[in-house]
Design a protein around this motif. Structure first.
Motif, PDB file in Angstrom:
ATOM      1  N   ALA B   3     -33.457 -13.448  35.339  1.00 19.07           N
ATOM      2  CA  ALA B   3     -32.265 -12.605  35.346  1.00 19.07           C
ATOM      3  C   ALA B   3     -31.273 -13.109  36.397  1.00 19.07           C
ATOM      4  O   ALA B   3     -30.074 -13.143  36.166  1.00 19.07           O
ATOM      5  CB  ALA B   3     -32.641 -11.157  35.644  1.00 19.07           C
ATOM      6  N   PRO B  22     -20.236  -9.909  35.899  1.00 21.60           N
ATOM      7  CA  PRO B  22     -20.270  -9.462  34.512  1.00 21.60           C
ATOM      8  C   PRO B  22     -21.522  -8.649  34.207  1.00 21.60           C
ATOM      9  O   PRO B  22     -22.540  -8.791  34.893  1.00 21.60           O
ATOM     10  CB  PRO B  22     -20.278 -10.764  33.704  1.00 21.60           C
ATOM     11  CG  PRO B  22     -20.027 -11.867  34.653  1.00 21.60           C
ATOM     12  CD  PRO B  22     -20.257 -11.374  36.030  1.00 21.60           C
ATOM     13  N   SER B  23     -21.456  -7.821  33.187  1.00 22.73           N
ATOM     14  CA  SER B  23     -22.594  -7.006  32.783  1.00 22.73           C
ATOM     15  C   SER B  23     -23.773  -7.899  32.404  1.00 22.73           C
ATOM     16  O   SER B  23     -23.600  -8.924  31.763  1.00 22.73           O
ATOM     17  CB  SER B  23     -22.191  -6.134  31.596  1.00 22.73           C
ATOM     18  OG  SER B  23     -23.288  -5.350  31.214  1.00 22.73           O
ATOM     19  N   GLY B  24     -24.970  -7.515  32.862  1.00 23.30           N
ATOM     20  CA  GLY B  24     -26.169  -8.266  32.518  1.00 23.30           C
ATOM     21  C   GLY B  24     -26.412  -9.469  33.408  1.00 23.30           C
ATOM     22  O   GLY B  24     -27.317 -10.267  33.153  1.00 23.30           O
ATOM     23  N   CYS B  25     -25.621  -9.627  34.488  1.00 19.93           N
ATOM     24  CA  CYS B  25     -25.781 -10.806  35.333  1.00 19.93           C
ATOM     25  C   CYS B  25     -26.880 -10.603  36.376  1.00 19.93           C
ATOM     26  O   CYS B  25     -27.189 -11.509  37.137  1.00 19.93           O
ATOM     27  CB  CYS B  25     -24.471 -11.172  36.020  1.00 19.93           C
ATOM     28  SG  CYS B  25     -24.025 -10.052  37.350  1.00 19.93           S
ATOM     29  N   GLY B  26     -27.483  -9.416  36.402  1.00 17.96           N
ATOM     30  CA  GLY B  26     -28.617  -9.216  37.293  1.00 17.96           C
ATOM     31  C   GLY B  26     -28.308  -8.434  38.558  1.00 17.96           C
ATOM     32  O   GLY B  26     -29.074  -8.481  39.513  1.00 17.96           O
ATOM     33  N   LYS B  27     -27.226  -7.673  38.548  1.00 21.58           N
ATOM     34  CA  LYS B  27     -26.875  -6.890  39.736  1.00 21.58           C
ATOM     35  C   LYS B  27     -27.937  -5.819  40.011  1.00 21.58           C
ATOM     36  O   LYS B  27     -28.440  -5.704  41.133  1.00 21.58           O
ATOM     37  CB  LYS B  27     -25.498  -6.233  39.545  1.00 21.58           C
ATOM     38  CG  LYS B  27     -24.395  -7.229  39.237  1.00 21.58           C
ATOM     39  CD  LYS B  27     -23.037  -6.570  39.147  1.00 21.58           C
ATOM     40  CE  LYS B  27     -22.875  -5.583  38.010  1.00 21.58           C
ATOM     41  NZ  LYS B  27     -22.905  -6.198  36.670  1.00 21.58           N
ATOM     42  N   SER B  28     -28.267  -5.066  38.971  1.00 21.37           N
ATOM     43  CA  SER B  28     -29.292  -4.030  39.150  1.00 21.37           C
ATOM     44  C   SER B  28     -30.622  -4.651  39.548  1.00 21.37           C
ATOM     45  O   SER B  28     -31.377  -4.086  40.348  1.00 21.37           O
ATOM     46  CB  SER B  28     -29.470  -3.228  37.865  1.00 21.37           C
ATOM     47  OG  SER B  28     -28.284  -2.548  37.540  1.00 21.37           O
ATOM     48  N   THR B  29     -30.893  -5.821  38.980  1.00 19.61           N
ATOM     49  CA  THR B  29     -32.155  -6.498  39.293  1.00 19.61           C
ATOM     50  C   THR B  29     -32.242  -6.819  40.779  1.00 19.61           C
ATOM     51  O   THR B  29     -33.284  -6.613  41.413  1.00 19.61           O
ATOM     52  CB  THR B  29     -32.276  -7.786  38.455  1.00 19.61           C
ATOM     53  OG1 THR B  29     -32.117  -7.454  37.077  1.00 19.61           O
ATOM     54  CG2 THR B  29     -33.614  -8.447  38.666  1.00 19.61           C
ATOM     55  N   GLN B  64     -27.813   4.018  38.907  1.00 15.69           N
ATOM     56  CA  GLN B  64     -26.747   3.885  37.925  1.00 15.69           C
ATOM     57  C   GLN B  64     -26.757   5.093  36.982  1.00 15.69           C
ATOM     58  O   GLN B  64     -25.729   5.606  36.588  1.00 15.69           O
ATOM     59  CB  GLN B  64     -26.969   2.586  37.132  1.00 15.69           C
ATOM     60  CG  GLN B  64     -25.877   2.214  36.157  1.00 15.69           C
ATOM     61  CD  GLN B  64     -26.001   0.756  35.679  1.00 15.69           C
ATOM     62  OE1 GLN B  64     -26.971   0.064  35.996  1.00 15.69           O
ATOM     63  NE2 GLN B  64     -25.030   0.289  34.939  1.00 15.69           N
ATOM     64  N   GLU B 141     -23.658   1.199  40.802  1.00 11.88           N
ATOM     65  CA  GLU B 141     -22.541   1.774  40.051  1.00 11.88           C
ATOM     66  C   GLU B 141     -22.579   3.297  40.073  1.00 11.88           C
ATOM     67  O   GLU B 141     -22.564   3.935  39.014  1.00 11.88           O
ATOM     68  CB  GLU B 141     -22.560   1.275  38.596  1.00 11.88           C
ATOM     69  CG  GLU B 141     -22.486  -0.228  38.507  1.00 11.88           C
ATOM     70  CD  GLU B 141     -22.215  -0.712  37.088  1.00 11.88           C
ATOM     71  OE1 GLU B 141     -21.606   0.044  36.318  1.00 11.88           O
ATOM     72  OE2 GLU B 141     -22.594  -1.850  36.776  1.00 11.88           O
ATOM     73  N   ARG B 192     -25.036 -14.387  33.394  1.00 13.82           N
ATOM     74  CA  ARG B 192     -26.472 -14.595  33.380  1.00 13.82           C
ATOM     75  C   ARG B 192     -26.864 -16.051  33.159  1.00 13.82           C
ATOM     76  O   ARG B 192     -26.299 -16.689  32.283  1.00 13.82           O
ATOM     77  CB  ARG B 192     -27.067 -13.734  32.268  1.00 13.82           C
ATOM     78  CG  ARG B 192     -28.545 -13.698  32.340  1.00 13.82           C
ATOM     79  CD  ARG B 192     -29.164 -12.748  31.390  1.00 13.82           C
ATOM     80  NE  ARG B 192     -30.581 -12.811  31.711  1.00 13.82           N
ATOM     81  CZ  ARG B 192     -31.543 -12.610  30.852  1.00 13.82           C
ATOM     82  NH1 ARG B 192     -31.274 -12.305  29.626  1.00 13.82           N
ATOM     83  NH2 ARG B 192     -32.786 -12.710  31.219  1.00 13.82           N
TER      84      ARG B 192
HETATM   85  N1  LIG Z   1     -37.095  -4.386  32.564  1.00 14.15           N
HETATM   86  C1  LIG Z   1     -36.571  -5.557  32.179  1.00 14.15           C
HETATM   87  N2  LIG Z   1     -37.357  -6.481  31.601  1.00 14.15           N
HETATM   88  C2  LIG Z   1     -36.844  -7.663  31.204  1.00 14.15           C
HETATM   89  N3  LIG Z   1     -35.568  -8.009  31.328  1.00 14.15           N
HETATM   90  C3  LIG Z   1     -34.750  -7.133  31.887  1.00 14.15           C
HETATM   91  C4  LIG Z   1     -35.192  -5.852  32.340  1.00 14.15           C
HETATM   92  N4  LIG Z   1     -34.149  -5.199  32.852  1.00 14.15           N
HETATM   93  C5  LIG Z   1     -33.101  -6.023  32.715  1.00 14.15           C
HETATM   94  N5  LIG Z   1     -33.453  -7.182  32.162  1.00 14.15           N
HETATM   95  C6  LIG Z   1     -32.578  -8.330  31.877  1.00 14.15           C
HETATM   96  O1  LIG Z   1     -32.138  -8.838  33.103  1.00 14.15           O
HETATM   97  C7  LIG Z   1     -30.766  -9.124  33.068  1.00 14.15           C
HETATM   98  C8  LIG Z   1     -30.068  -8.479  34.223  1.00 14.15           C
HETATM   99  O2  LIG Z   1     -30.116  -7.084  34.074  1.00 14.15           O
HETATM  100  P1  LIG Z   1     -29.456  -6.101  35.105  1.00 14.15           P
HETATM  101  O3  LIG Z   1     -29.784  -4.721  34.676  1.00 14.15           O
HETATM  102  O4  LIG Z   1     -29.834  -6.516  36.473  1.00 14.15           O
HETATM  103  O5  LIG Z   1     -27.915  -6.400  34.852  1.00 14.15           O
HETATM  104  P2  LIG Z   1     -26.665  -5.745  35.568  1.00 14.15           P
HETATM  105  O6  LIG Z   1     -25.930  -6.865  36.210  1.00 14.15           O
HETATM  106  O7  LIG Z   1     -27.069  -4.617  36.415  1.00 14.15           O
HETATM  107  O8  LIG Z   1     -25.827  -5.247  34.331  1.00 14.15           O
HETATM  108  P3  LIG Z   1     -24.904  -3.936  34.200  1.00 14.15           P
HETATM  109  O9  LIG Z   1     -23.625  -4.247  34.897  1.00 14.15           O
HETATM  110  O10 LIG Z   1     -24.702  -3.821  32.721  1.00 14.15           O
HETATM  111  O11 LIG Z   1     -25.644  -2.797  34.791  1.00 14.15           O
HETATM  112  C9  LIG Z   1     -30.238  -8.616  31.738  1.00 14.15           C
HETATM  113  O12 LIG Z   1     -29.809  -9.723  30.993  1.00 14.15           O
HETATM  114  C10 LIG Z   1     -31.385  -7.912  31.069  1.00 14.15           C
HETATM  115  O13 LIG Z   1     -31.491  -8.363  29.737  1.00 14.15           O
END
Ligand SMILES: Nc1ncnc2c1ncn2[C@@H]1O[C@H](COP(=O)(O)OP(=O)(O)OP(=O)(O)O)[C@@H](O)[C@H]1O
Ligand SMILES: [Mg+2]
Lengths: 271, 240
Positions: B3, B22-29, B64, B141, B192
């Motif tokens: 991620a 961008p969305s899905g770039c791994g911020k929450s991760t 979030q 967020e 991502r």
């Molecule tokens: N539990 C999980 N298991 C596997 N992959 C995951 C899991 N959670 C998220 N991902 C993947 O990890 C990547 C990053 O997810 P994350 O939630 O960190 O994005 P984000 O930057 O917080 O996006 P957003 O702005 O939409 O909240 C995503 O592409 C998602 O597909």
């Protein structure tokens, strides 16, 4: 308020129409003045007036085991079966719902036992526990346990993971997570199983009473006894009383539910 | 596919860092790794020099998603952290009352969350976290679902509270204005798998006026510069 009033009005009207047509239809002779021949024979389904008379008679002290005692016996067994079944089902559901390994280990046993028709267990339960109160409670328990178990299990599994995480970040221990997140969240599921549980507890108890004879007492005994004497009126008395028990118990559960789940929007108006 | 990848940065004590991308770039991760909810497959997270394993004691997390407990009233939601620590009775009531007025929720103490607006629920979530005084505050967020007016209100509120307590804050957002308004430093991520594209130092003085600040040269300069970089990411996304 007006809405509730009109609901009650219709409920009463239906009751009156039902009783009146029952009384009337069972009074029409097939051949006038000939005794015994009816279009709809009260021998089989009795008549409201007759039932009312038997009701009063069975309540009196002129019978050895009066209706009041039988009702109490049935209610007592049902409540016990319900309480024991709900509490054990709830705890088992929580434990297995939060522990994947245990859930996997026990899954085949639970499915196997649950698919047994409970009525097939009656002879065994009778052999072990005899004919009394305990046998009836055990029989009710074998049904109620699983209903509550499956619901609570689902509820405990579907707890929102982020709520659990929030609790952890606020400093909750495992026990505190259980008490403040998992149990309240699973309770909504458990409650959905309580009204059916009461009905099934009643089924278990009455089936137990069919076999139990006088020692178990209860309304199931009254039904079997009436079958022996071909007395439809007494049977109807027993059935109506069972219906009343069901209504009262379901209302009781509704009360508790509305209180405990008052945080849910759908309960707020009625509370 | 990971991620996030090759993300490495340090956050100072009492620093307010925002992460945009961008969305899905791994911020929450990233936030979940700091909070010990997920373990990194490679690399390490350290707080005060100690590696993170499990939920750290001094960290608060505003999710979030709406995580106010629906079965508890506002008062009892805010009391949660105190309850977990065994703080009861008078002491608890006093601190909860202070938090309620801090969040401007007077009169709603006994309301259930289902009867509150989204902004009010988010306030509850925020003060519920602050009431136990975490040293590190992770926010994912938290104001994402709110309208601009409510958002500005909460920005002012958050800055005021942070000014008093000075937690270390990691604040995720996809709203660039929000990041500039609040943060000392802004980490811009690529799409991502997320990498660090740029780190921007916001030179706006504190205390900040969340409305007037948008008219300053530094705000406009920051916005322009970060926007340009983010724009490249969006373009790359499209080109794929
Ligand atoms: N539990 C999980 N298991 C596997 N992959 C995951 C899991 N959670 C998220 N991902 C993947 O990890 C990547 C990053 O997810 P994350 O939630 O960190 O994005 P984000 O930057 O917080 O996006 P957003 O702005 O939409 O909240 C995503 O592409 C998602 O597909
Ligand atoms: Mg996210």
């Amino acid at each position: 308020m007006r809405y509730r009033g009109s609901v009650l009005f219709w409920q009463l009207l239906i009751l009156v129409v039902l009783l009146a047509s029952w009384e009337w239809l069972t009074g029409i002779k097939a051949i006038s003045r000939t005794p015994g021949l009816y279009w709809i024979d009260p021998f089989f389904i009795s008549r409201p007036s007759l039932i009312a008379r038997r009701f009063v008679y069975l309540l009196s002290d002129r019978v050895r085991l009066n209706l009041w005692q039988m009702t109490l016996s049935t209610v007592q067994s049902t409540l016990w079966g319900f309480v024991v079944g709900v509490s054990t089902g709830f705890v088992a559901g929580l434990v297995l719902g939060r522990n994947d390994r245990l859930a996997r280990i026990f899954a085949p046993y639970i499915v196997a036992f649950n698919s047994l028709p409970r009525i097939a267990l009656v002879p065994l339960i009778t052999m072990i526990f005899g004919f009394g109160l305990v046998a009836k409670i055990v029989l009710a328990w074998t049904i109620v346990f699983f209903i509550v178990f499956f619901n609570t299990f689902q509820g405990a599994r579907s707890v929102d993971a982020d709520l659990i995480h929030s609790a952890r970040f606020l400093g909750a221990s495992e026990r505190q997570v259980m008490r403040t997140v998992i149990i309240p969240s699973a309770l909504a599921w458990t409650f959905a199983s309580l009204t059916p549980s009461i009905s099934f507890a009643l089924i278990g108890v009455v089936v137990g009473e069919f076999l139990g004879g006088e020692s178990g007492g209860g309304l199931g005994y009254l039904i079997i006894q009436s079958l022996g004497t071909l007395n439809a009126a007494d049977m109807m008395v027993a059935l109506l009383t069972l219906g009343l028990i069901g209504i009262v118990m379901a209302l009781g559960i509704k009360q508790v539910e509305t209180r405990l789940l008052r945080w849910r929007p759908e309960y707020r108006k009625s509370a | 596919m990971p991620a996030v990848s090759g993300v490495s940065f340090e956050i100072g004590d009492e620093e307010f860092v925002a992460i945009v991308g961008p969305s899905g770039c791994g911020k929450s991760t990233i936030l979940n790794m700091i909070g010990g909810l997920v373990a990194p497959t490679a690399g390490a997270i350290e707080i005060d020099g100690r590696p993170v394993s499990g939920v750290p004691a001094n960290v608060g997390y505003v999710f979030q998603k709406d995580t106010v407990f629906p079965w508890r009233s506002v008062r009892r939601n805010i009391a949660l952290g105190l309850e977990y620590r065994g703080i009861r009775g008078e002491a608890q009531a006093r601190r909860v009352a202070a938090a309620v007025s801090m969040a401007g929720l007077e009169g709603f103490e006994d309301a259930f969350p289902a009867t509150l607006s989204g902004g009010m629920r988010q306030r509850v979530a925020l003060v519920r976290t602050l009431v136990v005084e975490p040293e590190i505050l992770l926010m994912d967020e938290p104001f994402g679902a709110l309208d601009l007016h409510t958002k500005l209100d909460l920005h002012a509120e958050l800055l005021r509270l942070w000014g008093e307590r000075r937690q270390t804050v990691v604040f995720i957002t996809h709203d660039l204005s929000e990041a500039i308004t609040l943060a000392d430093r802004i980490v811009v991520m690529t799409r991502r798998p997320g990498r660090i594209k740029m780190v921007y130092d916001v030179k706006l003085p504190r205390p900040r006026d969340v409305i007037r600040l948008r008219e300053t040269d530094e705000y406009l300069r920051a916005y322009g510069e970060i926007w340009h970089v983010l724009g490249e990411e969006f373009a790359r996304e499209k080109a794929r």
